[in-house]
Design a protein around this motif. Structure first.
Motif, short mmCIF file in Angstrom:
data_model
loop_
_atom_site.label_atom_id
_atom_site.label_comp_id
_atom_site.label_asym_id
_atom_site.label_seq_id
_atom_site.Cartn_x
_atom_site.Cartn_y
_atom_site.Cartn_z
N ARG A 74 54.23 62.04 30.15
CA ARG A 74 52.80 62.33 30.24
C ARG A 74 52.05 61.04 30.55
NH1 ARG A 74 51.43 63.52 23.90
NH2 ARG A 74 51.51 61.37 23.17
N PRO A 75 51.04 61.10 31.40
CA PRO A 75 50.41 59.88 31.92
C PRO A 75 49.47 59.21 30.92
CG PRO A 75 49.30 61.80 32.78
CD PRO A 75 50.47 62.32 31.99
N LEU A 76 49.18 57.96 31.22
CA LEU A 76 48.12 57.22 30.57
C LEU A 76 47.07 56.87 31.61
CD1 LEU A 76 50.05 54.69 28.29
CD2 LEU A 76 48.90 56.79 27.58
N VAL A 77 45.84 56.68 31.15
CA VAL A 77 44.75 56.31 32.06
C VAL A 77 44.23 54.94 31.66
CG1 VAL A 77 42.48 56.95 32.93
CG2 VAL A 77 44.14 58.73 32.36
N PHE A 78 44.16 54.05 32.63
CA PHE A 78 43.67 52.70 32.39
C PHE A 78 42.52 52.39 33.34
CE2 PHE A 78 48.06 52.46 30.93
CZ PHE A 78 47.91 51.82 29.71
N GLU A 79 41.65 51.49 32.91
CA GLU A 79 40.63 50.95 33.79
C GLU A 79 41.03 49.53 34.16
OE1 GLU A 79 35.79 50.59 34.25
OE2 GLU A 79 36.67 50.95 32.28
N PHE A 80 41.22 49.30 35.46
CA PHE A 80 41.57 47.96 35.94
C PHE A 80 40.29 47.19 36.18
CE2 PHE A 80 45.64 49.83 38.03
CZ PHE A 80 46.18 50.03 36.76
N LEU A 81 40.18 46.01 35.58
CA LEU A 81 38.98 45.19 35.69
C LEU A 81 39.40 43.78 36.09
CD1 LEU A 81 37.19 46.35 32.41
CD2 LEU A 81 36.63 47.03 34.74
N ASN A 82 39.47 43.53 37.38
CA ASN A 82 39.90 42.23 37.88
C ASN A 82 38.75 41.45 38.47
OD1 ASN A 82 42.86 42.15 37.49
ND2 ASN A 82 42.79 44.04 38.72
N THR A 83 38.45 40.32 37.86
CA THR A 83 37.48 39.36 38.38
C THR A 83 38.12 37.99 38.38
OG1 THR A 83 36.57 39.04 36.16
CG2 THR A 83 35.49 40.67 37.57
N SER A 84 37.64 37.09 39.21
CA SER A 84 38.30 35.80 39.42
C SER A 84 38.49 35.02 38.12
CB SER A 84 37.50 34.95 40.41
OG SER A 84 37.49 35.56 41.68
N HIS A 85 37.47 35.03 37.24
CA HIS A 85 37.58 34.21 36.03
C HIS A 85 38.61 34.77 35.04
CE1 HIS A 85 34.55 37.28 34.91
NE2 HIS A 85 35.04 37.14 33.69
N ASN A 86 39.06 36.02 35.23
CA ASN A 86 40.09 36.58 34.36
C ASN A 86 41.50 36.34 34.88
OD1 ASN A 86 38.35 37.66 32.47
ND2 ASN A 86 38.13 39.60 33.56
N LEU A 87 41.63 35.83 36.09
CA LEU A 87 42.94 35.75 36.76
C LEU A 87 43.43 34.32 36.85
CD1 LEU A 87 42.26 38.37 39.56
CD2 LEU A 87 43.38 38.70 37.35
N LYS A 88 43.54 33.68 35.72
CA LYS A 88 44.04 32.31 35.68
C LYS A 88 45.56 32.30 35.74
CE LYS A 88 40.11 30.60 33.01
NZ LYS A 88 39.66 29.93 31.75
N PRO A 89 46.15 31.16 36.13
CA PRO A 89 47.62 31.06 36.11
C PRO A 89 48.18 31.29 34.71
CG PRO A 89 46.64 29.22 37.31
CD PRO A 89 45.52 29.93 36.64
N PHE A 90 49.43 31.72 34.67
CA PHE A 90 50.08 31.97 33.39
C PHE A 90 51.56 31.60 33.51
CE2 PHE A 90 50.64 35.78 35.87
CZ PHE A 90 51.90 36.25 35.55
N GLY A 91 52.23 31.51 32.37
CA GLY A 91 53.65 31.16 32.37
C GLY A 91 54.09 30.74 31.00
#
Length: 417
Positions: free
Chosen positions: A139-156
């Motif tokens: 059964r599915p889940l519903v998500f809201e994708f909220l992508n803005t530049s300040h949220n997309l920093k490098p990670f690791g």
């Protein structure tokens, strides 16, 4: 309202994400119920963060079938996003649904790159395929994708050394044999800016002070394991986990730290913090990880023993006849010999000095590099059938003995006609 109508409302942005997710859950059968007609079944396990996400979002859950699960595919709005990694440990599922094949390893996980979709509401589903070809949807889940530049920093992550590791250094400046420490891990970026091509550089810092920058300090030192103070090392495991991210095939970084030089420069022995800072091509900068460590002068410590492991034999396989036992061993004082013991009885001395370049890259500066491998032919016909206890002892040039490998293995030799 039918589930199909609910999903249509999602695509039309008709209902807020949280309310719609609640409605979908209410319309679906209980989470523990099996799909009809013996089809494969499963359930999503939501992580913290509610029904919104950005960047790379983990999608996890479990799946079962009475014939075994072949694969789990993740779909977004009805379109394939990728294949999940199955066979993850889920002992809770085994307890709730005993008797299914691989029940204790029924978990799956998928890292969904949400930047490949428009901001807004999206339906995430999973298609389970059983070993006999039967298929069923979770059964599915519903998500809201909220992508803005300040949220997309490098990670690791810093993968080596582990937190609170003692890092040894050669503090005597007259000693030409330097003790070096490898700082390694991976870094990625999911930026969406035009021209943002991923990670731009990786920096190693000690107590917040910059030590190396991969863009300016990267070099190739074959004696010390190859690429050093560099980003862009091949990482097949990271590529499998993040197949759609720009840098995933070459997401590894590797730095070499001379603790003795740092202590000579003015850093005290004792507690310090290593951290890694990453900048992407578009200018976003993030400190992705840090680990506390302890600096120690090896000159005053004495003989610390050897490091090593046994690659074979594996405990879940049967062995018979002549078995090649292999592994590796390193020691800063040098390895004199490697001994093989079975059930407490000495069986012989292994051949030492075989090429192990992967080990050499993790232990730069150790004597005999990169010839750290060993091998031994064990005649299992001299052993009884059943389980046996293997121990591998490394003796260094000063006569110090260290247990570097230990395994249980199962012998089964066919009787002679």
């Amino acid at each position: 309202m039918t589930q199909q109508n609910l999903e249509a409302g999602v695509r039309g942005r008709a209902i807020p994400a949280v309310l719609l997710a609640v409605a979908l859950l209410a319309a679906a059968p209980p989470a523990t119920a099996q799909a009809p007609d013996g089809l494969p079944f499963g359930h999503f396990t939501q992580l913290g963060g509610g029904n919104a996400g950005s960047g790379v979002m983990p999608i996890v859950g479990w799946a079962l079938d009475d014939d075994g699960v072949e694969s789990v595919d993740i779909l977004v709005d009805g379109r394939l996003a990728g294949r999940a990694i199955y066979n993850q440990s889920r002992p809770d599922v085994e307890l709730a649904h005993p008797g299914y094949p691989a029940g204790s390893n029924a978990g799956f996980g998928f890292l969904l790159d949400t930047t490949r979709y428009l901001n807004g509401l999206h339906v995430v589903n999973a298609l389970i395929t059983a070993e006999n070809g039967e298929r069923s949807f979770i059964r599915p889940l519903v998500f809201e994708f909220l992508n803005t530049s300040h949220n997309l920093k490098p990670f690791g992550e810093i993968e080596r050394p582990a937190a609170h590791t003692e890092l040894y250094g050669t503090c005597d400046p007259a000693n030409p044999q330097r003790r070096l420490t490898v700082i390694s891990g991976h870094a990625l970026d999911v930026g969406t800016e035009i021209g943002d091509l991923g990670v731009g550089y990786v920096e190693l810092m000690v107590d917040g002070s910059l030590l190396f920058n991969s863009r300016t300090d990267c070099t190739y030192l074959p004696t010390f394991g190859g690429l050093t103070q560099c980003y862009g090392l091949r990482r097949l495991d990271i590529e499998r986990a993040y197949p759609l991210l720009t840098d995933s095939p070459h997401a590894g970084f590797r730095f070499l730290l001379d603790v003795g030089d740092l202590i000579g420069f003015g850093y005290a022995e004792g507690h310090h913090v290593l951290s890694v800072r990453v900048g992407d091509v578009a200018g976003q900068v993030a400190e992705i990880d840090e680990v506390p460590v302890t600096f120690v002068c090896q000159d005053a410590v004495g003989n610390e023993g050897s490091y090593g492991d046994a690659d074979l034999p594996h405990g879940n396989l049967f062995f018979g006849g002549l078995v090649a036992i292999t592994g590796w061993a390193v020691d800063f004082e040098g390895i004199e010999r490697v001994e093989i013991h079975v059930d407490g009885t000495f069986r012989g001395t292994a051949v030492y000095g075989l090429p192990r370049p992967g080990v050499a890259s993790e232990y730069p500066g150790f004597p005999n590099a990169p010839l750290f491998g060993w091998s031994f032919g064990l005649d299992t016909t001299q052993l009884s059938d059943g389980f046996h206890h293997l121990q591998v002892l490394a003796i260094d040039e000063e006569g110090f003995t260290t247990l570097v490998g230990e395994r249980l293995f199962l012998v089964e030799n066919a009787p002679l006609d």
